[in-house]
Design a protein around this motif. Structure first.
Motif, PDB file in Angstrom:
ATOM      1  N   GLY A 296      44.216  32.633  40.924  1.00  0.00           N
ATOM      2  CA  GLY A 296      45.273  31.889  40.260  1.00  0.00           C
ATOM      3  C   GLY A 296      45.252  31.977  38.758  1.00  0.00           C
ATOM      4  N   THR A 297      44.257  32.637  38.187  1.00  0.00           N
ATOM      5  CA  THR A 297      44.155  32.753  36.725  1.00  0.00           C
ATOM      6  C   THR A 297      44.311  34.199  36.259  1.00  0.00           C
ATOM      7  N   GLY A 298      44.646  35.069  37.170  1.00  0.00           N
ATOM      8  CA  GLY A 298      44.738  36.490  36.838  1.00  0.00           C
ATOM      9  C   GLY A 298      43.533  37.276  37.297  1.00  0.00           C
ATOM     10  N   GLY A 299      42.487  36.560  37.710  1.00  0.00           N
ATOM     11  CA  GLY A 299      41.282  37.205  38.221  1.00  0.00           C
ATOM     12  C   GLY A 299      41.157  37.008  39.725  1.00  0.00           C
ATOM     13  N   HIS A 300      39.943  37.178  40.241  1.00  0.00           N
ATOM     14  CA  HIS A 300      39.707  37.076  41.679  1.00  0.00           C
ATOM     15  C   HIS A 300      38.436  36.285  41.964  1.00  0.00           C
ATOM     16  N   ALA A 301      38.444  35.662  43.133  1.00  0.00           N
ATOM     17  CA  ALA A 301      37.245  34.994  43.648  1.00  0.00           C
ATOM     18  C   ALA A 301      36.640  35.900  44.714  1.00  0.00           C
ATOM     19  N   PHE A 302      35.337  36.132  44.622  1.00  0.00           N
ATOM     20  CA  PHE A 302      34.648  37.062  45.527  1.00  0.00           C
ATOM     21  C   PHE A 302      33.808  36.300  46.538  1.00  0.00           C
ATOM     22  N   ALA A 303      33.660  36.904  47.716  1.00  0.00           N
ATOM     23  CA  ALA A 303      32.922  36.237  48.795  1.00  0.00           C
ATOM     24  C   ALA A 303      32.087  37.238  49.573  1.00  0.00           C
ATOM     25  N   ARG A 304      30.971  36.730  50.113  1.00  0.00           N
ATOM     26  CA  ARG A 304      30.079  37.557  50.934  1.00  0.00           C
ATOM     27  C   ARG A 304      30.401  37.454  52.419  1.00  0.00           C
ATOM     28  N   THR A 305      30.936  36.287  52.822  1.00  0.00           N
ATOM     29  CA  THR A 305      31.227  36.066  54.235  1.00  0.00           C
ATOM     30  C   THR A 305      32.691  35.704  54.419  1.00  0.00           C
ATOM     31  N   LEU A 306      33.164  35.836  55.652  1.00  0.00           N
ATOM     32  CA  LEU A 306      34.547  35.497  55.942  1.00  0.00           C
ATOM     33  C   LEU A 306      34.797  34.009  55.732  1.00  0.00           C
ATOM     34  N   GLU A 307      33.801  33.172  56.095  1.00  0.00           N
ATOM     35  CA  GLU A 307      33.962  31.732  55.908  1.00  0.00           C
ATOM     36  C   GLU A 307      34.144  31.386  54.422  1.00  0.00           C
ATOM     37  N   GLU A 308      33.319  31.985  53.584  1.00  0.00           N
ATOM     38  CA  GLU A 308      33.440  31.748  52.143  1.00  0.00           C
ATOM     39  C   GLU A 308      34.779  32.265  51.635  1.00  0.00           C
ATOM     40  N   HIS A 309      35.194  33.395  52.146  1.00  0.00           N
ATOM     41  CA  HIS A 309      36.481  33.972  51.738  1.00  0.00           C
ATOM     42  C   HIS A 309      37.627  33.053  52.136  1.00  0.00           C
ATOM     43  N   ASN A 310      37.570  32.495  53.341  1.00  0.00           N
ATOM     44  CA  ASN A 310      38.635  31.610  53.793  1.00  0.00           C
ATOM     45  C   ASN A 310      38.745  30.378  52.902  1.00  0.00           C
ATOM     46  N   ARG A 311      37.599  29.876  52.435  1.00  0.00           N
ATOM     47  CA  ARG A 311      37.635  28.740  51.517  1.00  0.00           C
ATOM     48  C   ARG A 311      38.303  29.138  50.197  1.00  0.00           C
ATOM     49  N   ASN A 312      38.013  30.340  49.736  1.00  0.00           N
ATOM     50  CA  ASN A 312      38.651  30.820  48.509  1.00  0.00           C
ATOM     51  C   ASN A 312      40.158  30.970  48.689  1.00  0.00           C
ATOM     52  N   VAL A 313      40.558  31.457  49.868  1.00  0.00           N
ATOM     53  CA  VAL A 313      41.991  31.596  50.163  1.00  0.00           C
ATOM     54  C   VAL A 313      42.654  30.229  50.189  1.00  0.00           C
ATOM     55  N   ALA A 314      41.969  29.233  50.792  1.00  0.00           N
ATOM     56  CA  ALA A 314      42.531  27.889  50.852  1.00  0.00           C
ATOM     57  C   ALA A 314      42.716  27.320  49.447  1.00  0.00           C
ATOM     58  N   ARG A 315      41.733  27.542  48.579  1.00  0.00           N
ATOM     59  CA  ARG A 315      41.854  27.062  47.195  1.00  0.00           C
ATOM     60  C   ARG A 315      43.000  27.772  46.468  1.00  0.00           C
ATOM     61  N   TRP A 316      43.150  29.078  46.761  1.00  0.00           N
ATOM     62  CA  TRP A 316      44.246  29.820  46.142  1.00  0.00           C
ATOM     63  C   TRP A 316      45.591  29.242  46.574  1.00  0.00           C
ATOM     64  N   ARG A 317      45.722  28.919  47.856  1.00  0.00           N
ATOM     65  CA  ARG A 317      46.976  28.366  48.368  1.00  0.00           C
ATOM     66  C   ARG A 317      47.248  26.993  47.787  1.00  0.00           C
ATOM     67  N   GLU A 318      46.197  26.180  47.671  1.00  0.00           N
ATOM     68  CA  GLU A 318      46.373  24.847  47.090  1.00  0.00           C
ATOM     69  C   GLU A 318      46.859  24.948  45.647  1.00  0.00           C
ATOM     70  N   GLY A 319      46.243  25.858  44.897  1.00  0.00           N
ATOM     71  CA  GLY A 319      46.659  26.035  43.516  1.00  0.00           C
ATOM     72  C   GLY A 319      48.079  26.541  43.413  1.00  0.00           C
ATOM     73  N   ARG A 320      48.450  27.436  44.332  1.00  0.00           N
ATOM     74  CA  ARG A 320      49.811  27.965  44.309  1.00  0.00           C
ATOM     75  C   ARG A 320      50.821  26.875  44.640  1.00  0.00           C
ATOM     76  N   GLU A 321      50.507  26.051  45.641  1.00  0.00           N
ATOM     77  CA  GLU A 321      51.424  24.983  46.022  1.00  0.00           C
ATOM     78  C   GLU A 321      51.556  23.947  44.920  1.00  0.00           C
TER      79      GLU A 321
END
Length: 341
Positions: A296-321
């Motif tokens: 959401g700031t022009g950069g990216h959040a990185f993850a090692r596992t799918l669970e961690e990635h899903n949390r990052n996606v959820a935060r991205w969606r919350e910020g977008r909404e």
């Protein structure tokens, strides 16, 4: 006899005076201030003779007399030929100044910048619209030219710029491949170019490129699909641009460039990567990241596992909404799918 000699002496003196006067007049014309009130850049056309050059300078207001320029050029011809090109002429420049510029000055150096991540067809359009270049733009293979700033002079050909940019890409790729890290899951410099083009299209932040490259390198090592949205866009448009995220149908499309459907690298580059992206791929960061998503700031959040990635996606969606809710027209704007990598 004496009278005759005196007559000859007077005649010589008169002729000498006339020659001196003519020389003084010619010198004054040669060194007198010109008509320009301020510095001006003028193109002297290729193939023009002295008269043609004088006409160009007269139209531009650099000189105020075509015949005077032609005579001055002829009288000073031992100093060298007049050259075509684009030159900067000073305010009040004399004929002598103008002739010296045409004989010895360096033509104006123009600059053409090819930004990183452009498609081949975008580069062709850029070259076609560049002022001062001549000739047709030759066909450009995707990823073949190095994004960089190139110097050229008025009248240079587009083909010459393409040759230079292509040679620079080859040299950059050879150097990066020779200095690559050990153990990369890449078989050739060509494969490095393909992956670099994906990294280039994935992030515009130079500080992230080596980390984004590490994600794709780790996925290749594990045999995972790259799942790069820019490759889907490239497949959906057959090598054009798309000003929206890919749709579900496009993500599911069976296409050699769709890295959601095809494992490994696509068959070719999807853009022209810059030096930083090429170096990032050949010397990626040493990470165990397998996923990344926009933060959401022009950069990216990185993850090692799918669970961690899903949390990052959820935060991205919350910020977008939240951002959409703060925008008056948000209620009428359709939602877009989150980048799922």
């Amino acid at each position: 006899m004496f009278r005759f000699l005196r007559f000859l002496l007077v005649l010589v003196l008169l002729l000498g005076g006339a020659v001196a006067a003519a020389g003084a007049f010619a010198w004054s014309r040669l060194t007198a201030a010109g008509p320009l009130t301020e510095q001006k850049t003028v193109v002297v056309p290729r193939g023009a003779n002295t008269e043609g050059i004088s006409e160009a300078l007269l139209r531009a207001g650099v000189i105020d007399s075509g015949p005077s320029f032609t005579i001055a050029a002829w009288a000073t011809r031992p100093e060298g030929p007049l050259r075509a090109g684009e030159y900067v002429f000073p305010a009040r420049g004399s004929l002598r100044d103008i002739l010296e510029i045409l004989r010895t000055a360096r033509p104006v150096q123009r600059r053409l910048t090819i930004p990183e991540g452009l498609l081949a067809r975008q580069i062709v359009t850029l070259l076609d619209r560049t002022e001062g270049l001549t000739g047709e733009t030759p066909a450009i293979e995707e990823g073949a030219v190095l994004p960089e700033t190139y110097a050229y002079q008025w009248g240079d050909t587009r083909a010459a710029v393409v040759r230079k940019a292509t040679a620079d890409m080859g040299e950059t790729l050879r150097e990066a491949w020779a200095a690559r890290a050990q153990g990369l899951p890449l078989q050739s410099a060509r494969e490095a170019l393909v992956l670099a083009s994906i990294v280039e299209r994935e992030t515009g932040q130079a500080s992230e490129r080596a980390k984004v490259a590490s994600v794709f390198i780790n996925r290749l090592r594990r045999g995972m699909p790259l799942q790069s949205d820019p490759t889907v866009t490239y497949a959906a448009t057959d090598g054009a641009t798309l000003d929206r995220p890919p749709t579900r149908a496009e993500l599911d499309r069976d296409h050699p460039f769709n890295t959601y459907r095809v494992r490994g690298l696509p068959p070719g580059p999807i853009a022209s990567p810059g030096k930083d992206a090429i170096r990032a791929v050949t010397r990626p960061e040493n990470t165990d990241f397998l996923f990344f998503v926009a933060d959401g700031t022009g950069g990216h959040a990185f993850a090692r596992t799918l669970e961690e990635h899903n949390r990052n996606v959820a935060r991205w969606r919350e910020g977008r909404e939240a951002a959409r809710a703060a925008t008056p027209a948000a209620a009428s704007t359709p939602a877009t799918p989150a980048p799922a990598r």
